[in-house]
Design a protein around this motif. Structure first.
Motif, PDB file in Angstrom:
ATOM      1  N   PHE A 132      20.650  -8.654  12.177  1.00  0.00           N
ATOM      2  CA  PHE A 132      22.104  -9.273  11.414  1.00  0.00           C
ATOM      3  C   PHE A 132      21.530 -10.227  11.606  1.00  0.00           C
ATOM      4  CE2 PHE A 132      23.518  -4.801  13.688  1.00  0.00           C
ATOM      5  CZ  PHE A 132      22.656  -3.941  12.212  1.00  0.00           C
ATOM      6  N   LEU A 133      22.362 -10.879   9.949  1.00  0.00           N
ATOM      7  CA  LEU A 133      22.958 -12.290   9.799  1.00  0.00           C
ATOM      8  C   LEU A 133      24.232 -12.480  10.201  1.00  0.00           C
ATOM      9  CD1 LEU A 133      21.903 -14.885   8.814  1.00  0.00           C
ATOM     10  CD2 LEU A 133      22.676 -14.780   6.302  1.00  0.00           C
ATOM     11  N   ASN A 134      24.600 -12.126  11.728  1.00  0.00           N
ATOM     12  CA  ASN A 134      26.014 -11.862  11.618  1.00  0.00           C
ATOM     13  C   ASN A 134      26.526 -13.281  12.159  1.00  0.00           C
ATOM     14  OD1 ASN A 134      24.806 -13.441  14.603  1.00  0.00           O
ATOM     15  ND2 ASN A 134      24.447 -11.463  15.334  1.00  0.00           N
ATOM     16  N   GLU A 135      27.214 -13.748  12.678  1.00  0.00           N
ATOM     17  CA  GLU A 135      28.674 -15.015  12.831  1.00  0.00           C
ATOM     18  C   GLU A 135      28.319 -16.208  13.133  1.00  0.00           C
ATOM     19  OE1 GLU A 135      31.483 -10.607  11.915  1.00  0.00           O
ATOM     20  OE2 GLU A 135      29.619 -10.963  13.594  1.00  0.00           O
ATOM     21  N   THR A 136      27.272 -15.704  14.275  1.00  0.00           N
ATOM     22  CA  THR A 136      26.502 -16.438  14.709  1.00  0.00           C
ATOM     23  C   THR A 136      25.239 -17.083  14.555  1.00  0.00           C
ATOM     24  OG1 THR A 136      26.801 -15.699  17.122  1.00  0.00           O
ATOM     25  CG2 THR A 136      25.503 -16.871  16.945  1.00  0.00           C
ATOM     26  N   ALA A 137      24.720 -16.175  13.742  1.00  0.00           N
ATOM     27  CA  ALA A 137      23.758 -16.400  12.860  1.00  0.00           C
ATOM     28  C   ALA A 137      23.952 -17.656  11.986  1.00  0.00           C
ATOM     29  CB  ALA A 137      22.846 -15.802  12.287  1.00  0.00           C
ATOM     30  N   GLU A 138      25.707 -17.844  11.222  1.00  0.00           N
ATOM     31  CA  GLU A 138      25.847 -18.217  10.522  1.00  0.00           C
ATOM     32  C   GLU A 138      26.162 -19.778  10.799  1.00  0.00           C
ATOM     33  OE1 GLU A 138      26.598 -17.674   7.524  1.00  0.00           O
ATOM     34  OE2 GLU A 138      26.724 -15.537   7.360  1.00  0.00           O
ATOM     35  N   TYR A 139      25.589 -20.170  11.857  1.00  0.00           N
ATOM     36  CA  TYR A 139      25.845 -21.910  12.445  1.00  0.00           C
ATOM     37  C   TYR A 139      24.133 -21.979  12.804  1.00  0.00           C
ATOM     38  CZ  TYR A 139      30.668 -21.178  13.657  1.00  0.00           C
ATOM     39  OH  TYR A 139      32.243 -21.008  13.408  1.00  0.00           O
ATOM     40  N   ALA A 140      23.269 -20.818  13.171  1.00  0.00           N
ATOM     41  CA  ALA A 140      21.419 -21.300  13.066  1.00  0.00           C
ATOM     42  C   ALA A 140      20.989 -22.431  12.279  1.00  0.00           C
ATOM     43  CB  ALA A 140      20.713 -20.325  13.587  1.00  0.00           C
ATOM     44  N   ASP A 141      19.911 -22.849  12.568  1.00  0.00           N
ATOM     45  CA  ASP A 141      19.516 -24.081  11.854  1.00  0.00           C
ATOM     46  C   ASP A 141      18.004 -22.805  11.335  1.00  0.00           C
ATOM     47  OD1 ASP A 141      20.388 -26.639  11.929  1.00  0.00           O
ATOM     48  OD2 ASP A 141      20.185 -26.008  14.172  1.00  0.00           O
ATOM     49  N   VAL A 142      17.660 -22.263  12.232  1.00  0.00           N
ATOM     50  CA  VAL A 142      16.667 -21.182  12.111  1.00  0.00           C
ATOM     51  C   VAL A 142      16.835 -19.614  12.447  1.00  0.00           C
ATOM     52  CG1 VAL A 142      14.072 -20.100  12.904  1.00  0.00           C
ATOM     53  CG2 VAL A 142      15.123 -22.620  12.835  1.00  0.00           C
ATOM     54  N   VAL A 143      16.781 -18.314  11.494  1.00  0.00           N
ATOM     55  CA  VAL A 143      17.248 -16.927  12.136  1.00  0.00           C
ATOM     56  C   VAL A 143      16.080 -16.654  12.248  1.00  0.00           C
ATOM     57  CG1 VAL A 143      18.840 -14.843  11.164  1.00  0.00           C
ATOM     58  CG2 VAL A 143      19.306 -17.510  10.900  1.00  0.00           C
ATOM     59  N   LEU A 144      15.523 -16.179  12.808  1.00  0.00           N
ATOM     60  CA  LEU A 144      14.576 -15.155  12.917  1.00  0.00           C
ATOM     61  C   LEU A 144      14.421 -13.360  12.968  1.00  0.00           C
ATOM     62  CD1 LEU A 144      12.341 -17.203  15.911  1.00  0.00           C
ATOM     63  CD2 LEU A 144      12.140 -17.385  13.270  1.00  0.00           C
ATOM     64  N   PRO A 145      14.135 -12.736  12.048  1.00  0.00           N
ATOM     65  CA  PRO A 145      14.414 -11.465  11.598  1.00  0.00           C
ATOM     66  C   PRO A 145      13.623 -10.751  12.685  1.00  0.00           C
ATOM     67  CG  PRO A 145      12.464 -11.935  10.796  1.00  0.00           C
ATOM     68  CD  PRO A 145      12.385 -13.050  10.670  1.00  0.00           C
ATOM     69  N   ALA A 146      14.531  -9.835  13.651  1.00  0.00           N
ATOM     70  CA  ALA A 146      14.337  -9.017  15.059  1.00  0.00           C
ATOM     71  C   ALA A 146      13.874  -7.992  14.079  1.00  0.00           C
ATOM     72  CB  ALA A 146      14.930  -8.800  15.971  1.00  0.00           C
ATOM     73  N   CYS A 147      13.794  -7.284  14.265  1.00  0.00           N
ATOM     74  CA  CYS A 147      13.579  -5.407  14.135  1.00  0.00           C
ATOM     75  C   CYS A 147      14.642  -4.574  14.799  1.00  0.00           C
ATOM     76  CB  CYS A 147      11.823  -4.454  14.794  1.00  0.00           C
ATOM     77  SG  CYS A 147      10.695  -5.131  14.079  1.00  0.00           S
ATOM     78  N   SER A 148      14.747  -3.367  14.462  1.00  0.00           N
ATOM     79  CA  SER A 148      16.069  -2.654  15.279  1.00  0.00           C
ATOM     80  C   SER A 148      14.909  -1.440  15.809  1.00  0.00           C
ATOM     81  CB  SER A 148      16.704  -1.886  13.951  1.00  0.00           C
ATOM     82  OG  SER A 148      15.832  -0.964  13.594  1.00  0.00           O
ATOM     83  N   PHE A 149      15.895  -0.287  17.132  1.00  0.00           N
ATOM     84  CA  PHE A 149      15.289   0.036  18.150  1.00  0.00           C
ATOM     85  C   PHE A 149      14.129   1.208  17.328  1.00  0.00           C
ATOM     86  CE2 PHE A 149      19.100   2.133  16.043  1.00  0.00           C
ATOM     87  CZ  PHE A 149      18.238   3.509  16.483  1.00  0.00           C
ATOM     88  N   ALA A 150      14.735   1.617  16.450  1.00  0.00           N
ATOM     89  CA  ALA A 150      13.876   2.802  15.518  1.00  0.00           C
ATOM     90  C   ALA A 150      12.352   1.953  14.367  1.00  0.00           C
ATOM     91  CB  ALA A 150      14.599   2.780  14.184  1.00  0.00           C
ATOM     92  N   GLU A 151      11.915   0.686  14.601  1.00  0.00           N
ATOM     93  CA  GLU A 151      11.169  -0.377  14.527  1.00  0.00           C
ATOM     94  C   GLU A 151      10.095  -0.676  15.544  1.00  0.00           C
ATOM     95  OE1 GLU A 151      12.373  -3.076  11.289  1.00  0.00           O
ATOM     96  OE2 GLU A 151      14.335  -2.205  12.481  1.00  0.00           O
ATOM     97  N   LYS A 152      10.633  -0.429  17.187  1.00  0.00           N
ATOM     98  CA  LYS A 152       9.738  -1.101  17.485  1.00  0.00           C
ATOM     99  C   LYS A 152       9.471   0.626  18.981  1.00  0.00           C
ATOM    100  CE  LYS A 152      13.874  -2.811  19.742  1.00  0.00           C
ATOM    101  NZ  LYS A 152      14.506  -4.305  20.000  1.00  0.00           N
ATOM    102  N   GLU A 153       8.212  -0.169  19.542  1.00  0.00           N
ATOM    103  CA  GLU A 153       8.364   0.363  20.874  1.00  0.00           C
ATOM    104  C   GLU A 153       8.568   0.178  22.009  1.00  0.00           C
ATOM    105  OE1 GLU A 153       5.167   3.058  21.591  1.00  0.00           O
ATOM    106  OE2 GLU A 153       6.357   3.373  18.921  1.00  0.00           O
ATOM    107  N   GLY A 154       9.029   0.206  22.982  1.00  0.00           N
ATOM    108  CA  GLY A 154       9.266  -0.401  24.313  1.00  0.00           C
ATOM    109  C   GLY A 154      10.238   0.605  24.966  1.00  0.00           C
ATOM    110  N   THR A 155      11.072   0.171  25.950  1.00  0.00           N
ATOM    111  CA  THR A 155      11.909   0.807  26.634  1.00  0.00           C
ATOM    112  C   THR A 155      13.278   0.714  27.055  1.00  0.00           C
ATOM    113  OG1 THR A 155      10.831  -0.452  28.948  1.00  0.00           O
ATOM    114  CG2 THR A 155       9.934   1.332  28.477  1.00  0.00           C
ATOM    115  N   THR A 156      14.088   1.477  27.533  1.00  0.00           N
ATOM    116  CA  THR A 156      15.652   0.861  27.910  1.00  0.00           C
ATOM    117  C   THR A 156      15.864   0.894  28.973  1.00  0.00           C
ATOM    118  OG1 THR A 156      17.497   1.216  26.855  1.00  0.00           O
ATOM    119  CG2 THR A 156      16.474   2.891  26.524  1.00  0.00           C
ATOM    120  N   THR A 157      16.756   0.994  30.077  1.00  0.00           N
ATOM    121  CA  THR A 157      17.338   1.571  30.746  1.00  0.00           C
ATOM    122  C   THR A 157      18.668   1.981  31.300  1.00  0.00           C
ATOM    123  OG1 THR A 157      15.062  -0.414  31.697  1.00  0.00           O
ATOM    124  CG2 THR A 157      16.912   1.092  33.515  1.00  0.00           C
ATOM    125  N   ARG A 158      19.173   2.820  32.161  1.00  0.00           N
ATOM    126  CA  ARG A 158      19.968   2.880  31.768  1.00  0.00           C
ATOM    127  C   ARG A 158      21.233   2.709  33.250  1.00  0.00           C
ATOM    128  NH1 ARG A 158      19.378   9.739  30.014  1.00  0.00           N
ATOM    129  NH2 ARG A 158      21.140   9.977  31.797  1.00  0.00           N
TER     130      ARG A 158
END
Length: 246
Positions: free
Chosen positions: A135-161
């Motif tokens: 997201f272009l969130n509140e922190t990103a408003e201060y950024a010089d560069v914003v890199l678009p990442a994927c959501s959990f539904a768009e990538k492979e990997g793991t999550t640990t509870r």
């Protein structure tokens, strides 16, 4: 998570620990404290070394043997043995002129950190700031560069509870727009910096295989094993790989 996010956060934790001790609920089966994490992969992030004093598997950065181990694995000879900074310490050091740049991934400190006035003052002062997020969130408003990442539904990997259960993430839809999984973004940046040979991974399964080599808790666990057996458990730290998978 919420119990610590107060001005009395440390005392809150001490109070809970003391209560468990007073009632005899420590050191015996089916007893103890079980913190409920605030997000789905806080535990996994900590396991992977997203703390200023440890490498993956909670191995201390100021331990010479640990430092040498990771240097051998990663093919470098310049890893620091200095404990890093916590988030509040980073903010203070920006304001003191000691930290010049920030790379923020999957975090929105302009909304979540304590003393937001101090945080935003630091973001205005820092010389260069990169934000990598979905997201272009509140922190990103201060950024010089914003890199678009994927959501959990768009990538492979793991999550640990919080109970150390490791679950697989599987791609449900292709990455939207120009977004990419975090590991691919980091790999591309490393390549531009002339360090691409150190980031030789082709997929998240290969990254997880490396994790099992450096952190005993994850030895014997792989994407293939989770795909076959379902949820896996990270084990308690041990020196024996044969006994470290629950």
């Amino acid at each position: 998570m919420g119990i610590t996010q107060h001005t009395s956060g440390t005392n809150n934790v001490f109070a809970l620990v003391n209560l468990a001790l007073l009632t005899g609920n420590v050191g015996r089966p089916n007893a103890g404290l079980n913190p409920i994490r605030g997000q789905n992969n806080v535990q996994g992030a900590c396991d992977m070394g997203m703390l200023p004093l440890v490498y993956p598997g909670y191995q201390f950065v100021n331990d010479p043997e640990v430092k040498a181990k990771f240097e051998r694995l990663w093919g470098v000879d310049y890893l620091s043995d200095k404990i890093g900074l916590t988030s509040p310490e980073i903010i203070r050091q920006i304001l003191d002129g000691k930290v010049k740049g920030l790379y923020i991934m999957g975090e929105n400190p302009a909304m979540s950190q304590a003393n937001l006035n101090l945080v935003t003052d630091a973001f205005k002062k820092v010389e260069f700031m990169v934000v990598q997020d979905i997201f272009l969130n509140e922190t990103a408003e201060y950024a010089d560069v914003v890199l678009p990442a994927c959501s959990f539904a768009e990538k492979e990997g793991t999550t640990t509870r919080g109970d150390r259960r490791i679950q697989r993430l599987r791609t449900a839809i292709p990455p939207i727009g120009e977004s990419k999984p975090e590991w691919e973004i980091i790999k591309l940046i490393a390549s531009k910096m002339g360090k691409g040979h150190l980031f030789h991974y082709n997929n998240t399964a290969e990254i997880f295989d490396e994790i099992g080599k450096v952190a005993d808790q994850f030895a014997g666990i792989s994407h293939q094993r989770i795909d076959k057996e379902g949820i896996a458990h990270a084990a308690h730290r041990t020196t024996s790989h044969e006994n470290c998978v629950a």
